[in-house]
Design an enzyme around this catalytic site. Structure first.
Site, PDB file in Angstrom:
ATOM      1  N   ASP A  74      49.223  40.720  52.536  1.00 11.09           N
ATOM      2  CA  ASP A  74      48.573  40.381  53.748  1.00 11.09           C
ATOM      3  C   ASP A  74      49.556  40.530  54.735  1.00 11.09           C
ATOM      4  OD1 ASP A  74      47.331  39.482  56.021  1.00 11.09           O
ATOM      5  OD2 ASP A  74      46.278  37.836  54.985  1.00 11.09           O
ATOM      6  N   GLU A  98      50.735  41.240  42.206  1.00 17.33           N
ATOM      7  CA  GLU A  98      50.211  40.042  43.295  1.00 17.33           C
ATOM      8  C   GLU A  98      48.841  40.357  43.367  1.00 17.33           C
ATOM      9  OE1 GLU A  98      50.149  37.489  44.942  1.00 17.33           O
ATOM     10  OE2 GLU A  98      51.384  37.519  46.307  1.00 17.33           O
ATOM     11  N   ASP A  99      47.839  39.609  44.018  1.00 11.79           N
ATOM     12  CA  ASP A  99      46.625  39.913  44.145  1.00 11.79           C
ATOM     13  C   ASP A  99      46.388  40.571  45.570  1.00 11.79           C
ATOM     14  OD1 ASP A  99      47.454  37.800  45.960  1.00 11.79           O
ATOM     15  OD2 ASP A  99      45.762  36.257  45.469  1.00 11.79           O
ATOM     16  N   PHE A 131      38.996  38.548  56.015  1.00 14.42           N
ATOM     17  CA  PHE A 131      39.491  37.663  54.984  1.00 14.42           C
ATOM     18  C   PHE A 131      38.608  37.917  53.615  1.00 14.42           C
ATOM     19  CE2 PHE A 131      39.108  33.589  52.795  1.00 14.42           C
ATOM     20  CZ  PHE A 131      40.562  33.089  52.681  1.00 14.42           C
ATOM     21  N   ARG A 177      37.308  31.363  43.487  1.00 11.20           N
ATOM     22  CA  ARG A 177      38.056  32.346  42.724  1.00 11.20           C
ATOM     23  C   ARG A 177      37.577  33.015  41.433  1.00 11.20           C
ATOM     24  NH1 ARG A 177      43.460  31.502  44.224  1.00 11.20           N
ATOM     25  NH2 ARG A 177      44.006  29.355  44.771  1.00 11.20           N
TER      26      ARG A 177
HETATM   27  P1  IMP Z   1      51.085  37.208  52.941  1.00 13.62           P
HETATM   28  O1  IMP Z   1      52.357  36.534  52.554  1.00 13.62           O
HETATM   29  O2  IMP Z   1      50.673  36.767  54.236  1.00 13.62           O
HETATM   30  O3  IMP Z   1      51.219  38.572  52.365  1.00 13.62           O
HETATM   31  O4  IMP Z   1      50.031  36.367  51.829  1.00 13.62           O
HETATM   32  C1  IMP Z   1      50.071  36.470  50.499  1.00 13.62           C
HETATM   33  C2  IMP Z   1      49.138  35.626  49.959  1.00 13.62           C
HETATM   34  O5  IMP Z   1      48.068  34.944  50.683  1.00 13.62           O
HETATM   35  C3  IMP Z   1      48.300  36.336  48.686  1.00 13.62           C
HETATM   36  O6  IMP Z   1      49.167  36.259  47.605  1.00 13.62           O
HETATM   37  C4  IMP Z   1      47.036  35.490  48.821  1.00 13.62           C
HETATM   38  O7  IMP Z   1      47.302  34.517  47.882  1.00 13.62           O
HETATM   39  C5  IMP Z   1      46.836  34.815  49.952  1.00 13.62           C
HETATM   40  N1  IMP Z   1      45.773  35.774  50.726  1.00 13.62           N
HETATM   41  C6  IMP Z   1      46.097  36.474  51.978  1.00 13.62           C
HETATM   42  N2  IMP Z   1      45.169  37.318  52.464  1.00 13.62           N
HETATM   43  C7  IMP Z   1      44.082  36.484  51.656  1.00 13.62           C
HETATM   44  C8  IMP Z   1      42.824  36.585  51.785  1.00 13.62           C
HETATM   45  O8  IMP Z   1      42.005  37.404  52.445  1.00 13.62           O
HETATM   46  N3  IMP Z   1      41.838  36.031  50.950  1.00 13.62           N
HETATM   47  C9  IMP Z   1      42.349  34.961  50.311  1.00 13.62           C
HETATM   48  N4  IMP Z   1      43.834  34.831  49.830  1.00 13.62           N
HETATM   49  C10 IMP Z   1      44.500  35.591  50.802  1.00 13.62           C
HETATM   50 MG    MG Z   2      48.867  35.648  45.975  1.00  8.61          MG
END
Ligand code: IMP
Ligand code: MG
Length: 184
Positions: free
Chosen positions: A109, A105-106, A158, A171
């Site tokens: 969050d 995963e990137d 962010f 990206r």
């Molecule tokens: P989560 O479900 O809130 O953990 O979000 C996960 C997904 O949201 C990640 O896999 C990212 O693709 C996207 N994401 C979360 N935070 C950021 C950010 O700061 N910048 C860009 N994409 C984000």
């Molecule tokens: Mg992602």
């Protein structure tokens, strides 16, 4: 030289993690994975779209044989804050049962996407299930889920670049940038 500031739609982004630091951390992660999975053929599963650059760089540093597949989720739309509403846009094509699964995963969050993925995969009885995430927003994560391999723990800003997008843009940046201020 990396760009100093990036301006887009009234938002200003500043450098946070350089290309050099990312490369060197990826080598460390790959070394650890190669050691931990020695003698196995794990399946690396990339979470599209955000992880595609990290995935490609990580996998080329891994010294063991492996398989690869991809999942696509949607939760953000074009917003900077997670909607918390996770949808599966592309399912896996590989067999999970009995395999060593490594999710790539990137960024984690809120952790909601990862919780969704964990449920999806563990229902299919893998032999093992681990997660590698380049970034981890330590102050935001709501779930108690363990992330096995973390590239960098970051504050809740962010971030963009190195696969991470701003409304699908930016990206391609080689480094990671954080939001400095929002003028709107
Ligand atoms: P989560 O479900 O809130 O953990 O979000 C996960 C997904 O949201 C990640 O896999 C990212 O693709 C996207 N994401 C979360 N935070 C950021 C950010 O700061 N910048 C860009 N994409 C984000
Ligand atoms: Mg992602």
């Amino acid at each position: 030289m990396a760009k100093k500031e990036i301006k887009i739609n009234g938002d200003v982004f500043v450098p946070m993690i350089s290309e050099r630091r990312i490369k060197s951390r990826i080598k460390e992660l790959a070394r650890k994975l190669s050691k931990d999975y020695k003698g196995t053929i794990p399946v690396f599963i990339g979470v599209l779209n955000g992880s595609f650059i990290f995935f490609a760089d990580l996998i080329r540093e891994v010294a063991i044989d492996c398989e690869m597949d991809f999942l696509k989720l949607s939760s953000y739309g074009d917003a900077k804050i997670s909607s918390g509403n996770v949808r599966l846009l592309k399912d896996l094509n590989c067999q999970v049962e009995g395999r060593d699964i490594i999710i790539v995963e990137d960024i984690v969050d809120s952790g909601l996407s990862m919780e969704y993925i964990r449920n999806l995969i563990t229902q299919q009885n893998p032999k093992s299930f681990r997660i590698v995430s380049l970034l981890y927003k330590k102050d935001v994560v709501k779930s108690s889920m363990r992330i096995d391999y973390i590239g960098f723990s970051i504050p809740k800003d962010f971030v963009i670049g190195y696969g991470l997008d701003y409304a699908q843009r930016l990206r391609h940046l080689k480094a990671i940038y954080r939001l400095k201020k929002s003028e709107s």
